[in-house]
Design a protein around this motif. Structure first.
Motif, PDB file in Angstrom:
ATOM      1  N   ASP A  86      -7.731 -27.290 -19.797  1.00  0.00           N
ATOM      2  CA  ASP A  86      -7.441 -26.717 -21.101  1.00  0.00           C
ATOM      3  C   ASP A  86      -6.696 -25.394 -20.945  1.00  0.00           C
ATOM      4  O   ASP A  86      -6.439 -24.926 -19.827  1.00  0.00           O
ATOM      5  CB  ASP A  86      -8.750 -26.513 -21.867  1.00  0.00           C
ATOM      6  CG  ASP A  86      -8.570 -26.483 -23.367  1.00  0.00           C
ATOM      7  OD1 ASP A  86      -9.578 -26.372 -24.078  1.00  0.00           O
ATOM      8  OD2 ASP A  86      -7.406 -26.558 -23.830  1.00  0.00           O
ATOM      9  N   GLY A  87      -6.328 -24.786 -22.045  1.00  0.00           N
ATOM     10  CA  GLY A  87      -5.773 -23.447 -22.067  1.00  0.00           C
ATOM     11  C   GLY A  87      -4.285 -23.327 -21.845  1.00  0.00           C
ATOM     12  O   GLY A  87      -3.856 -22.606 -20.925  1.00  0.00           O
ATOM     13  N   PRO A  88      -3.440 -23.994 -22.658  1.00  0.00           N
ATOM     14  CA  PRO A  88      -1.994 -23.838 -22.498  1.00  0.00           C
ATOM     15  C   PRO A  88      -1.524 -22.443 -22.898  1.00  0.00           C
ATOM     16  O   PRO A  88      -2.200 -21.727 -23.636  1.00  0.00           O
ATOM     17  CB  PRO A  88      -1.422 -24.902 -23.434  1.00  0.00           C
ATOM     18  CG  PRO A  88      -2.470 -25.066 -24.489  1.00  0.00           C
ATOM     19  CD  PRO A  88      -3.782 -24.906 -23.766  1.00  0.00           C
ATOM     20  N   GLY A  89      -0.337 -22.085 -22.421  1.00  0.00           N
ATOM     21  CA  GLY A  89       0.256 -20.805 -22.752  1.00  0.00           C
ATOM     22  C   GLY A  89       1.648 -20.971 -23.313  1.00  0.00           C
ATOM     23  O   GLY A  89       2.346 -21.939 -23.000  1.00  0.00           O
ATOM     24  N   GLY A 119      -3.420 -22.428 -12.828  1.00  0.00           N
ATOM     25  CA  GLY A 119      -3.394 -22.128 -14.247  1.00  0.00           C
ATOM     26  C   GLY A 119      -1.972 -22.118 -14.747  1.00  0.00           C
ATOM     27  O   GLY A 119      -1.019 -22.156 -13.954  1.00  0.00           O
ATOM     28  N   TRP A 120      -1.799 -22.053 -16.041  1.00  0.00           N
ATOM     29  CA  TRP A 120      -0.459 -22.085 -16.629  1.00  0.00           C
ATOM     30  C   TRP A 120       0.345 -20.852 -16.242  1.00  0.00           C
ATOM     31  O   TRP A 120      -0.201 -19.767 -16.016  1.00  0.00           O
ATOM     32  CB  TRP A 120      -0.530 -22.221 -18.151  1.00  0.00           C
ATOM     33  CG  TRP A 120      -1.137 -21.048 -18.874  1.00  0.00           C
ATOM     34  CD1 TRP A 120      -2.436 -20.907 -19.259  1.00  0.00           C
ATOM     35  CD2 TRP A 120      -0.453 -19.865 -19.312  1.00  0.00           C
ATOM     36  NE1 TRP A 120      -2.607 -19.700 -19.913  1.00  0.00           N
ATOM     37  CE2 TRP A 120      -1.409 -19.048 -19.962  1.00  0.00           C
ATOM     38  CE3 TRP A 120       0.872 -19.421 -19.235  1.00  0.00           C
ATOM     39  CZ2 TRP A 120      -1.076 -17.811 -20.527  1.00  0.00           C
ATOM     40  CZ3 TRP A 120       1.202 -18.188 -19.787  1.00  0.00           C
ATOM     41  CH2 TRP A 120       0.241 -17.408 -20.426  1.00  0.00           C
ATOM     42  N   THR A 121       1.656 -21.035 -16.163  1.00  0.00           N
ATOM     43  CA  THR A 121       2.552 -19.940 -15.823  1.00  0.00           C
ATOM     44  C   THR A 121       3.922 -20.194 -16.435  1.00  0.00           C
ATOM     45  O   THR A 121       4.397 -21.328 -16.491  1.00  0.00           O
ATOM     46  CB  THR A 121       2.689 -19.774 -14.299  1.00  0.00           C
ATOM     47  OG1 THR A 121       3.704 -18.810 -14.008  1.00  0.00           O
ATOM     48  CG2 THR A 121       3.049 -21.093 -13.618  1.00  0.00           C
ATOM     49  N   LEU A 122       4.559 -19.121 -16.897  1.00  0.00           N
ATOM     50  CA  LEU A 122       5.904 -19.185 -17.456  1.00  0.00           C
ATOM     51  C   LEU A 122       6.939 -18.579 -16.516  1.00  0.00           C
ATOM     52  O   LEU A 122       8.061 -18.289 -16.932  1.00  0.00           O
ATOM     53  CB  LEU A 122       5.941 -18.480 -18.812  1.00  0.00           C
ATOM     54  CG  LEU A 122       5.031 -19.079 -19.895  1.00  0.00           C
ATOM     55  CD1 LEU A 122       5.150 -18.290 -21.191  1.00  0.00           C
ATOM     56  CD2 LEU A 122       5.351 -20.547 -20.131  1.00  0.00           C
ATOM     57  N   GLU A 123       6.575 -18.409 -15.260  1.00  0.00           N
ATOM     58  CA  GLU A 123       7.480 -17.888 -14.247  1.00  0.00           C
ATOM     59  C   GLU A 123       8.152 -19.045 -13.521  1.00  0.00           C
ATOM     60  O   GLU A 123       7.474 -19.880 -12.913  1.00  0.00           O
ATOM     61  CB  GLU A 123       6.738 -17.004 -13.255  1.00  0.00           C
ATOM     62  CG  GLU A 123       6.151 -15.744 -13.863  1.00  0.00           C
ATOM     63  CD  GLU A 123       7.220 -14.745 -14.251  1.00  0.00           C
ATOM     64  OE1 GLU A 123       6.939 -13.861 -15.079  1.00  0.00           O
ATOM     65  OE2 GLU A 123       8.350 -14.840 -13.719  1.00  0.00           O
ATOM     66  N   SER A 124       9.476 -19.091 -13.554  1.00  0.00           N
ATOM     67  CA  SER A 124      10.199 -20.210 -12.962  1.00  0.00           C
ATOM     68  C   SER A 124       9.980 -20.322 -11.463  1.00  0.00           C
ATOM     69  O   SER A 124       9.998 -21.428 -10.910  1.00  0.00           O
ATOM     70  CB  SER A 124      11.695 -20.105 -13.274  1.00  0.00           C
ATOM     71  OG  SER A 124      12.249 -18.921 -12.743  1.00  0.00           O
TER      72      SER A 124
END
Length: 124
Positions: A56-59, A103-108
Motif C-alpha cells: 500500500d501507500g502510493p505517492g 517503497g515508492w519513489t519519484l526519482e528516475s
C-alpha cells in the motif's frame, strides 16, 4: 531483459479522462517498485506517481494529487494510471518504469527499466 509494455495514451479534451496501463514481462526483483514519469517539451523529466508492488501507500507529485490515481495488480505485474480532470499542462510523453526498492519513489535514478513512452495530449 525486462520489457515494459504501455498502452492507453491518446488525445483528450480538457476535463476528460484517460487510463494508462503498463505490463512488465517479468519481475526480476523480490521487491519491485513501479512508477509513471512524464516529460513535456522544454521541461525536465518529472516523476508523477509510484507504487511498491504488492503493498500500500502510493505517492504522487503535488500537481496531480486529487486527479490521478495509480493502482496495481501484482498477479499481472501491472500498474495503471487513472487520469481525471486532465489539463493542457498534463500534455507530455508518459513513461512507465520499474526498479527494485523498499517503497515508492519519484526519482528516475531509482529505476532500472523503462517503457517506450506514450503520448498524452490534452486540448482545449
Amino acid at each position: 531483459q525486462v520489457q515494459l509494455v504501455e498502452s492507453g495514451g491518446g488525445s483528450v479534451q480538457a476535463g476528460g479522462s484517460l487510463t494508462l496501463t503498463c505490463v512488465a514481462s517479468e519481475m526480476l526483483f523480490k521487491r519491485t517498485v513501479m512508477g509513471w514519469f512524464r516529460q513535456a517539451p522544454g521541461k525536465e523529466r518529472e516523476g508523477v506517481a509510484s507504487v511498491w508492488i504488492g503493498y500500500d501507500g502510493p505517492g504522487y507529485v503535488n500537481s496531480v494529487k486529487g486527479r490521478f490515481t495509480i493502482s496495481q495488480d501484482s498477479a499481472k505485474n501491472s500498474v495503471y494510471l487513472q487520469m481525471n480532470n486532465l489539463k493542457p499542462e498534463d500534455t507530455a510523453i508518459y513513461y512507465c518504469a520499474a526498479g527494485e526498492g523498499f517503497g515508492w519513489t519519484l526519482e528516475s535514478r531509482d529505476y532500472n527499466y523503462w517503457g517506450q513512452g506514450t503520448q498524452v495530449t490534452v486540448f482545449s
